[in-house]
Enzyme design. Structure first.
Site, PDB file in Angstrom:
ATOM      1  N   ASP A 189     -59.332 -10.615  -9.207  1.00 27.80           N
ATOM      2  CA  ASP A 189     -58.739  -9.664  -8.262  1.00 27.80           C
ATOM      3  C   ASP A 189     -59.846  -9.081  -7.392  1.00 27.80           C
ATOM      4  OD1 ASP A 189     -57.529  -7.612  -6.858  1.00 27.80           O
ATOM      5  OD2 ASP A 189     -56.356  -6.889  -8.560  1.00 27.80           O
ATOM      6  N   HIS A 194     -61.597  -1.890  -4.972  1.00 28.99           N
ATOM      7  CA  HIS A 194     -62.284  -1.717  -6.246  1.00 28.99           C
ATOM      8  C   HIS A 194     -63.792  -1.934  -6.148  1.00 28.99           C
ATOM      9  CE1 HIS A 194     -58.268  -1.610  -7.882  1.00 28.99           C
ATOM     10  NE2 HIS A 194     -58.014  -2.799  -7.380  1.00 28.99           N
ATOM     11  N   ILE A 209     -61.796   2.571  -7.207  1.00 27.14           N
ATOM     12  CA  ILE A 209     -61.072   2.810  -8.450  1.00 27.14           C
ATOM     13  C   ILE A 209     -61.069   1.554  -9.317  1.00 27.14           C
ATOM     14  CG2 ILE A 209     -59.612   4.604  -7.457  1.00 27.14           C
ATOM     15  CD1 ILE A 209     -57.361   2.514  -7.238  1.00 27.14           C
ATOM     16  N   GLY A 212     -55.858  -1.455 -12.119  1.00 29.89           N
ATOM     17  CA  GLY A 212     -54.873  -1.041 -13.108  1.00 29.89           C
ATOM     18  C   GLY A 212     -54.840  -1.987 -14.300  1.00 29.89           C
TER      19      GLY A 212
END
Length: 285
Positions: A189, A194, A209, A212
């Site tokens: 990903d 990120h 961040i 998830g």
């Protein structure tokens, strides 16, 4: 352009064939925090090639079809989509290395109404190519915030799992590395949210961040440690709801309620006392 319900529900995805190696399994395990203590022999089974094991939650990155909702013919305002829920069902223990085939489909699309968004439910089945065996079924709920009112079914969404009305039976605290997102993204990903501070601040975050699904992997590690004694053959399924982002370097505390083979759980960030994963339910043996 609005969502075309019939087109999405009848869409025939191409099969996704991919191969992962021992190195990929190690990289995934390091990305979700295993071997923070390099002397922990239970964790080393997942981060060292001798008698290597694969984490059950690694199923989420296998035969990944990419961000298909960005395709304009689906009519989805992809900039406004959020990953709402994720489920994993393990049918056969994941090998440490294998060639796999992924089959994807939409299972339902719910119209929450004008200004309220839509819910897109999708499924991915992952098969081991050499045997044809079904390894895992992945279910995902996407909240398309900008796509309500397209005229699709307005049925009620499935209710999330309810956590027990008592104090947790146990909890597991796990730190994340400041560079955790930079490691995890190498499992597939590559969203710059990120990695790139400029992209993160433009999106309203103070810094990049954590993915998830990386947070899911940390909670999955906690469950594997606490309820399966690091035996992946005992880990059968997991489902949860994403509720808040995690910043790399924060500590994730996974709280668990044990009721036989059913484990209810949620995860909090210790430093901010914020629930980041909620309504979790796992089945173990």
């Amino acid at each position: 352009m609005a969502i075309d319900y019939d087109k999405l529900m009848n869409w025939k995805f191409d099969s996704v064939e991919s191969e992962y190696t021992s190195k990929d399994s190690i990289l995934y395990a390091l990305g979700v925090g295993l071997s923070a203590d390099p002397l922990d022999m239970d964790q080393l089974r997942f981060t060292y090639e001798e008698d290597q094991l694969a984490l059950p939650t690694m199923a989420v990155v296998l035969a990944y079809p990419g961000f298909f909702l960005k395709d304009p013919q689906f009519g989805v305002d992809w900039v406004k989509v959020l990953h709402g829920e994720q489920g994993i069902e393990i049918h056969k223990q994941l090998p440490a290395a294998a060639k796999v085939i992924g089959e994807n489909r939409f299972t339902e699309i719910i119209d929450k109404g004008e200004g309220r968004g839509a819910l897109l439910f999708s499924e991915r089945k992952v098969y081991e190519k050499s045997t044809g065996d079904l390894l895992a079924t992945l279910t995902s709920t996407t909240f398309a915030r900008g796509d309500g009112g397209f005229g699709g079914p307005a049925v009620e969404a499935p209710k999330p799992h309810t956590l027990p009305d008592r104090a947790p039976d146990t909890s597991v605290e796990m730190p994340t590395l400041p560079q955790a997102a930079l490691i995890y993204r190498l499992s597939g990903d590559f969203n710059p949210l990120h990695a790139d501070p400029r992209v993160a601040t433009a999106a309203g975050f103070e810094k990049p961040i954590l993915h998830g699904l990386a947070t899911l992997g940390v909670a999955g590690h906690a469950l594997l440690k606490e309820t399966c004694d690091y035996d992946p053959s005992r880990f059968k399924s997991l489902k949860l709801r994403f509720t808040s982002p995690v910043y790399p370097g924060e500590t994730i505390v996974t709280e668990m309620w044990k009721d036989g083979s059913e484990i209810s759980f949620r995860a909090k960030v210790k430093e901010r006392d914020v629930v980041v994963l909620n309504n979790g339910r796992a089945i173990v043996e």
